[in-house]
Design a protein around this motif. Sequence first.
Motif, PDB file in Angstrom:
ATOM      1  N   UNK A  60      36.759  78.635  35.291  1.00 25.91           N
ATOM      2  CA  UNK A  60      35.792  79.505  34.631  1.00 25.91           C
ATOM      3  C   UNK A  60      35.182  78.759  33.441  1.00 25.91           C
ATOM      4  N   UNK A  61      34.643  79.490  32.479  1.00 19.79           N
ATOM      5  CA  UNK A  61      33.943  78.876  31.354  1.00 19.79           C
ATOM      6  C   UNK A  61      34.815  78.783  30.100  1.00 19.79           C
ATOM      7  N   UNK A  62      36.115  78.602  30.283  1.00 19.79           N
ATOM      8  CA  UNK A  62      37.009  78.491  29.131  1.00 19.79           C
ATOM      9  C   UNK A  62      36.588  77.340  28.211  1.00 19.79           C
ATOM     10  N   UNK A  63      36.343  76.172  28.785  1.00 16.14           N
ATOM     11  CA  UNK A  63      35.990  74.993  27.980  1.00 16.14           C
ATOM     12  C   UNK A  63      34.706  75.245  27.188  1.00 16.14           C
ATOM     13  N   UNK A  88      46.141  74.915  21.778  1.00 12.93           N
ATOM     14  CA  UNK A  88      46.080  76.162  22.547  1.00 12.93           C
ATOM     15  C   UNK A  88      45.917  75.823  24.030  1.00 12.93           C
ATOM     16  N   UNK A  89      47.005  75.742  24.789  1.00 14.94           N
ATOM     17  CA  UNK A  89      46.884  75.512  26.236  1.00 14.94           C
ATOM     18  C   UNK A  89      46.266  76.744  26.899  1.00 14.94           C
ATOM     19  N   UNK A  90      45.270  76.521  27.746  1.00 17.11           N
ATOM     20  CA  UNK A  90      44.541  77.660  28.309  1.00 17.11           C
ATOM     21  C   UNK A  90      44.215  77.419  29.779  1.00 17.11           C
ATOM     22  N   UNK A  91      44.385  78.455  30.574  1.00 19.60           N
ATOM     23  CA  UNK A  91      43.990  78.405  31.985  1.00 19.60           C
ATOM     24  C   UNK A  91      43.179  79.661  32.287  1.00 19.60           C
ATOM     25  N   UNK A  92      41.875  79.465  32.494  1.00 16.70           N
ATOM     26  CA  UNK A  92      40.964  80.573  32.807  1.00 16.70           C
ATOM     27  C   UNK A  92      41.066  81.696  31.768  1.00 16.70           C
ATOM     28  N   UNK A 125      42.694  72.389  18.831  1.00 15.76           N
ATOM     29  CA  UNK A 125      42.574  71.663  20.102  1.00 15.76           C
ATOM     30  C   UNK A 125      42.877  72.621  21.249  1.00 15.76           C
ATOM     31  N   UNK A 126      41.903  72.863  22.084  1.00 13.45           N
ATOM     32  CA  UNK A 126      42.083  73.713  23.259  1.00 13.45           C
ATOM     33  C   UNK A 126      42.219  72.831  24.496  1.00 13.45           C
ATOM     34  N   UNK A 127      43.292  73.028  25.249  1.00 17.80           N
ATOM     35  CA  UNK A 127      43.458  72.355  26.541  1.00 17.80           C
ATOM     36  C   UNK A 127      42.916  73.279  27.618  1.00 17.80           C
ATOM     37  N   UNK A 128      41.803  72.930  28.201  1.00 19.67           N
ATOM     38  CA  UNK A 128      41.273  73.687  29.333  1.00 19.67           C
ATOM     39  C   UNK A 128      41.957  73.139  30.586  1.00 19.67           C
ATOM     40  N   UNK A 129      43.035  73.797  30.987  1.00 20.66           N
ATOM     41  CA  UNK A 129      43.934  73.264  32.006  1.00 20.66           C
ATOM     42  C   UNK A 129      43.613  73.819  33.387  1.00 20.66           C
ATOM     43  N   UNK A 178      37.955  71.595  19.418  1.00 19.86           N
ATOM     44  CA  UNK A 178      37.952  70.356  20.191  1.00 19.86           C
ATOM     45  C   UNK A 178      38.558  70.688  21.544  1.00 19.86           C
ATOM     46  N   UNK A 179      37.841  70.422  22.620  1.00 19.17           N
ATOM     47  CA  UNK A 179      38.293  70.803  23.954  1.00 19.17           C
ATOM     48  C   UNK A 179      38.619  69.569  24.773  1.00 19.17           C
ATOM     49  N   UNK A 180      39.806  69.570  25.357  1.00 18.65           N
ATOM     50  CA  UNK A 180      40.229  68.512  26.268  1.00 18.65           C
ATOM     51  C   UNK A 180      40.464  69.145  27.626  1.00 18.65           C
ATOM     52  N   UNK A 181      39.725  68.693  28.622  1.00 21.08           N
ATOM     53  CA  UNK A 181      39.840  69.283  29.962  1.00 21.08           C
ATOM     54  C   UNK A 181      40.804  68.472  30.821  1.00 21.08           C
ATOM     55  N   UNK A 182      41.643  69.176  31.520  1.00 21.41           N
ATOM     56  CA  UNK A 182      42.666  68.544  32.367  1.00 21.41           C
ATOM     57  C   UNK A 182      42.602  69.135  33.772  1.00 21.41           C
TER      58      UNK A 182
END
Length: 260
Positions: free
Chosen positions: A97-100, A60-64, A89-93, A109-113
Amino acid sequence: MDALDARTLRAVFSFVLTLFQLPAMGIFVYFITLSAFAWVRRKEPDAAHFLPQHRFALVVPSHNEQLVIGKIVENLKALDYPADLYDIVVIADNCTDATAQAAREAGALVLERFDAIRKGKGYALEWVFPQLFQRTPAYDAVCIFDSDNLVSPNFLKEMNKHLCLGHKVVQGYLDSKNPLDTWISANNSIAFWIGNRMYQLPRSYLGLSNVLGGTGMMIASDVLKSIGWGATCLTEDLEFTVKVVLQGMKVHWAHDAVIY
């Protein structure tokens, strides 16, 4: 200007207008003809007849997206599929904000980019796939969703069926969560329904390639490893569709795997 000149001008204008209408008429006839091949649903293999055996990464690619990310994570955790055969797997791209945090609290599982130059969903997916391929046990395929989606409980059962049938790239049925809320959501819903039934389903029945819709799509890991992702434009789904077709493969259609 005399009457003859006026009639001549009207005739020329009418002829030019007709020429402009011909492409639209051609497109209309094409879609009506294409849709005829799916007016009657064909009986398909029941997903329940295929034992759950494939392992998935649900990306799940996510931005804010802190306001909605928890809902899709909870939704994916409740899929009717063995929990040990998939990871969320969430991509906090590039999030500010507090997405991650919200995704972690929901159980993903969160991967921050963070990349100020290569921004966007396509780049985020390009970044995450090599990391997923290093994890054990290995994933047979990845499924991609948007942060504001919800998914039908049978989604992974349907994708498992398609993998068992040898289908490597699959698009699910795009639907709307709120078709009756506003005229905008109603129009979007109608566009989804027409595209699914008049375009995607008949193309599937005719043995033609379908088109990826950006969410609710499944790609086998061996396909990504062999041809790479490489789709980083604003319409990364269409770009990857073209890439798949140019490689001599096609996108398959999963009419019963619904993404809202």
